[in-house]
Design an enzyme around this catalytic site. Structure first.
Site, PDB file in Angstrom:
ATOM      1  N   LYS A  98       4.666 -20.521  -1.173  1.00 12.95           N
ATOM      2  CA  LYS A  98       3.897 -21.766  -1.274  1.00 12.95           C
ATOM      3  C   LYS A  98       3.928 -22.275  -2.717  1.00 12.95           C
ATOM      4  O   LYS A  98       3.532 -21.581  -3.636  1.00 12.95           O
ATOM      5  CB  LYS A  98       2.441 -21.517  -0.856  1.00 12.95           C
ATOM      6  CG  LYS A  98       1.604 -22.785  -0.866  1.00 12.95           C
ATOM      7  CD  LYS A  98       0.238 -22.536  -0.266  1.00 12.95           C
ATOM      8  CE  LYS A  98      -0.816 -22.214  -1.272  1.00 12.95           C
ATOM      9  NZ  LYS A  98      -1.212 -23.328  -2.129  1.00 12.95           N
TER      10      LYS A  98
ATOM     11  N   ASP B 264       2.977 -27.605  -1.048  1.00 16.39           N
ATOM     12  CA  ASP B 264       1.560 -27.885  -0.743  1.00 16.39           C
ATOM     13  C   ASP B 264       1.050 -29.004  -1.651  1.00 16.39           C
ATOM     14  O   ASP B 264       0.311 -28.750  -2.605  1.00 16.39           O
ATOM     15  CB  ASP B 264       0.780 -26.575  -0.960  1.00 16.39           C
ATOM     16  CG  ASP B 264      -0.701 -26.698  -0.650  1.00 16.39           C
ATOM     17  OD1 ASP B 264      -1.087 -27.645   0.057  1.00 16.39           O
ATOM     18  OD2 ASP B 264      -1.469 -25.836  -1.117  1.00 16.39           O
TER      19      ASP B 264
ATOM     20  N   LYS C  54      -0.350 -32.025  -0.317  1.00 18.82           N
ATOM     21  CA  LYS C  54      -1.459 -32.726   0.369  1.00 18.82           C
ATOM     22  C   LYS C  54      -1.423 -34.246   0.112  1.00 18.82           C
ATOM     23  O   LYS C  54      -2.315 -34.810  -0.517  1.00 18.82           O
ATOM     24  CB  LYS C  54      -2.809 -32.170  -0.077  1.00 18.82           C
ATOM     25  CG  LYS C  54      -2.971 -30.677   0.121  1.00 18.82           C
ATOM     26  CD  LYS C  54      -4.372 -30.222  -0.254  1.00 18.82           C
ATOM     27  CE  LYS C  54      -4.581 -28.740  -0.079  1.00 18.82           C
ATOM     28  NZ  LYS C  54      -3.888 -27.893  -1.069  1.00 18.82           N
TER      29      LYS C  54
ATOM     30  N   ASP D 275      -2.254 -41.411   0.804  1.00 18.67           N
ATOM     31  CA  ASP D 275      -2.038 -42.733   0.206  1.00 18.67           C
ATOM     32  C   ASP D 275      -1.904 -43.723   1.367  1.00 18.67           C
ATOM     33  O   ASP D 275      -2.182 -43.356   2.518  1.00 18.67           O
ATOM     34  CB  ASP D 275      -0.770 -42.702  -0.678  1.00 18.67           C
ATOM     35  CG  ASP D 275      -0.856 -43.703  -1.825  1.00 18.67           C
ATOM     36  OD1 ASP D 275      -1.145 -44.882  -1.546  1.00 18.67           O
ATOM     37  OD2 ASP D 275      -0.638 -43.310  -2.978  1.00 18.67           O
TER      38      ASP D 275
ATOM     39  N   THR E 121     -11.441 -26.313   2.078  1.00 19.05           N
ATOM     40  CA  THR E 121     -12.387 -25.185   2.172  1.00 19.05           C
ATOM     41  C   THR E 121     -13.428 -25.201   1.056  1.00 19.05           C
ATOM     42  O   THR E 121     -14.392 -24.454   1.098  1.00 19.05           O
ATOM     43  CB  THR E 121     -11.648 -23.828   2.145  1.00 19.05           C
ATOM     44  OG1 THR E 121     -10.659 -23.884   1.132  1.00 19.05           O
ATOM     45  CG2 THR E 121     -11.009 -23.518   3.469  1.00 19.05           C
TER      46      THR E 121
ATOM     47  N   ARG F 169      -3.838 -14.273  -4.509  1.00 15.91           N
ATOM     48  CA  ARG F 169      -4.262 -13.254  -5.478  1.00 15.91           C
ATOM     49  C   ARG F 169      -4.051 -11.805  -5.031  1.00 15.91           C
ATOM     50  O   ARG F 169      -3.631 -10.986  -5.852  1.00 15.91           O
ATOM     51  CB  ARG F 169      -5.726 -13.510  -5.881  1.00 15.91           C
ATOM     52  CG  ARG F 169      -5.833 -14.674  -6.856  1.00 15.91           C
ATOM     53  CD  ARG F 169      -7.227 -15.219  -6.965  1.00 15.91           C
ATOM     54  NE  ARG F 169      -7.591 -15.989  -5.771  1.00 15.91           N
ATOM     55  CZ  ARG F 169      -8.705 -16.697  -5.653  1.00 15.91           C
ATOM     56  NH1 ARG F 169      -9.575 -16.720  -6.637  1.00 15.91           N
ATOM     57  NH2 ARG F 169      -8.944 -17.376  -4.547  1.00 15.91           N
TER      58      ARG F 169
HETATM   59  O1  C5P Z   1      -5.498 -16.408  -4.023  1.00 21.46           O
HETATM   60  P1  C5P Z   1      -5.772 -16.836  -2.620  1.00 21.46           P
HETATM   61  O2  C5P Z   1      -5.203 -15.888  -1.587  1.00 21.46           O
HETATM   62  O3  C5P Z   1      -7.216 -17.176  -2.378  1.00 21.46           O
HETATM   63  O4  C5P Z   1      -4.920 -18.186  -2.502  1.00 21.46           O
HETATM   64  C1  C5P Z   1      -4.989 -19.095  -1.454  1.00 21.46           C
HETATM   65  C2  C5P Z   1      -4.055 -20.232  -1.713  1.00 21.46           C
HETATM   66  O5  C5P Z   1      -4.273 -21.210  -0.712  1.00 21.46           O
HETATM   67  C3  C5P Z   1      -4.265 -20.948  -3.047  1.00 21.46           C
HETATM   68  O6  C5P Z   1      -3.002 -21.451  -3.461  1.00 21.46           O
HETATM   69  C4  C5P Z   1      -5.200 -22.083  -2.698  1.00 21.46           C
HETATM   70  O7  C5P Z   1      -5.073 -23.179  -3.554  1.00 21.46           O
HETATM   71  C5  C5P Z   1      -4.693 -22.445  -1.305  1.00 21.46           C
HETATM   72  N1  C5P Z   1      -5.618 -23.172  -0.443  1.00 21.46           N
HETATM   73  C6  C5P Z   1      -6.877 -22.696  -0.121  1.00 21.46           C
HETATM   74  N2  C5P Z   1      -7.691 -23.430   0.721  1.00 21.46           N
HETATM   75  C7  C5P Z   1      -7.250 -24.579   1.248  1.00 21.46           C
HETATM   76  C8  C5P Z   1      -5.982 -25.057   0.941  1.00 21.46           C
HETATM   77  C9  C5P Z   1      -5.179 -24.316   0.093  1.00 21.46           C
HETATM   78  O8  C5P Z   1      -7.265 -21.619  -0.566  1.00 21.46           O
HETATM   79  N3  C5P Z   1      -8.016 -25.257   2.090  1.00 21.46           N
END
Ligand code: C5P
Length: 230
Positions: free
Chosen positions: A30, A59, A61, A64, A118, A208
């Site tokens: 991603k 990603d 998003k 527009d 989220t 992470r």
């Molecule tokens: O580090 P972690 O596993 O929490 O990463 C989740 C990834 O998904 C990050 O890149 C975050 O920006 C992305 N994301 C998210 N919630 C969303 C959309 C994207 O956590 N609704």
């Protein structure tokens, strides 16, 4: 299920080193706002040079007016990425315009819609959308399905209801996965791989827990082993 690893490290060098360490794995990568704005198209080319079979989810998003979104979608399709996303709240006409513009392509990327970010809590979400998160996410998912999109970005906890309201083949991609109960960080609602599988999530996104682990390669291999057994 297909694992999506978020390349969220602070520099192109670190993200490419992470991709290099994962190059023999069957995964999606991603690429988000920060990386794409900083490192651009050449970053995508560098990832494909590491492994041409890496699948890439851009990603960005998009949100527009419909014509501008369709112009951007057409440019994204030229980047040789495999999936990108738009905001469902851009509306049905935007969805149709994007999908119509991609329809002539021999091979087009998958298109997902973001239902509810989220980061919203229930109250701040209602101030904008005048409905609760669950209800609105399902409504956005139905709209996305009816207008020919391939799936949505949603939490694990909404995946099953969205599939019930659309189709079992309508894709769900869910961030906030903590494969083995790792630290949630700033995620409000996290899920394990078992729960994601049970709720029908097609693409669990892990950031992470992979890139902060001592051995990202071993972590991904372990995740893939567990996924294969689910
Ligand atoms: O580090 P972690 O596993 O929490 O990463 C989740 C990834 O998904 C990050 O890149 C975050 O920006 C992305 N994301 C998210 N919630 C969303 C959309 C994207 O956590 N609704």
């Amino acid at each position: 299920m297909q694992l999506v690893v978020a390349l969220d490290l602070p520099s192109a060098e670190e993200n490419l080193a992470l991709a290099e360490s994962l190059k023999d794995q069957d995964i999606w990568l991603k690429v988000g706002f920060r990386t794409y704005i900083r490192d651009g198209k050449s970053f995508i080319t560098s990832l494909k040079a590491i492994n041409p079979d890496f699948k890439i989810f851009l990603d960005l998003k998009l949100y527009d007016i419909p014509n501008t979104m369709a112009d951007a979608a057409e440019e994204i399709a030229k980047l040789d990425v495999d999936m990108f996303n738009i905001h469902a709240s851009a509306g049905a006409v935007a969805m149709q315009t994007v999908m119509d513009r991609l329809a002539h392509l021999e091979k087009r990327p998958l298109v997902l819609a973001v239902t509810a970010l989220t980061s919203f809590d229930e109250e701040s979400f209602r101030m904008i959308y005048e409905k609760g998160i669950d209800e609105k996410a399902e409504q956005f998912a139905r709209m996305s399905y009816e207008n020919g999109l391939d799936g949505v970005v949603c939490s694990t906890f909404e995946s099953r209801a969205i599939k019930d309201a659309t189709s079992s083949s309508f894709l769900t991609l869910s961030p906030g996965i903590r494969p083995f109960g790792e630290d949630a960080g700033d995620q409000q609602r996290v899920a394990t791989l078992e729960l994601a599988a049970k709720e029908g999530v097609d693409f669990p996104v892990v950031g992470r827990p992979v890139y902060r682990s001592e051995d990202p390669r071993a972590k991904v291999a372990e995740i893939l082993r567990v996924m294969a057994a689910l």
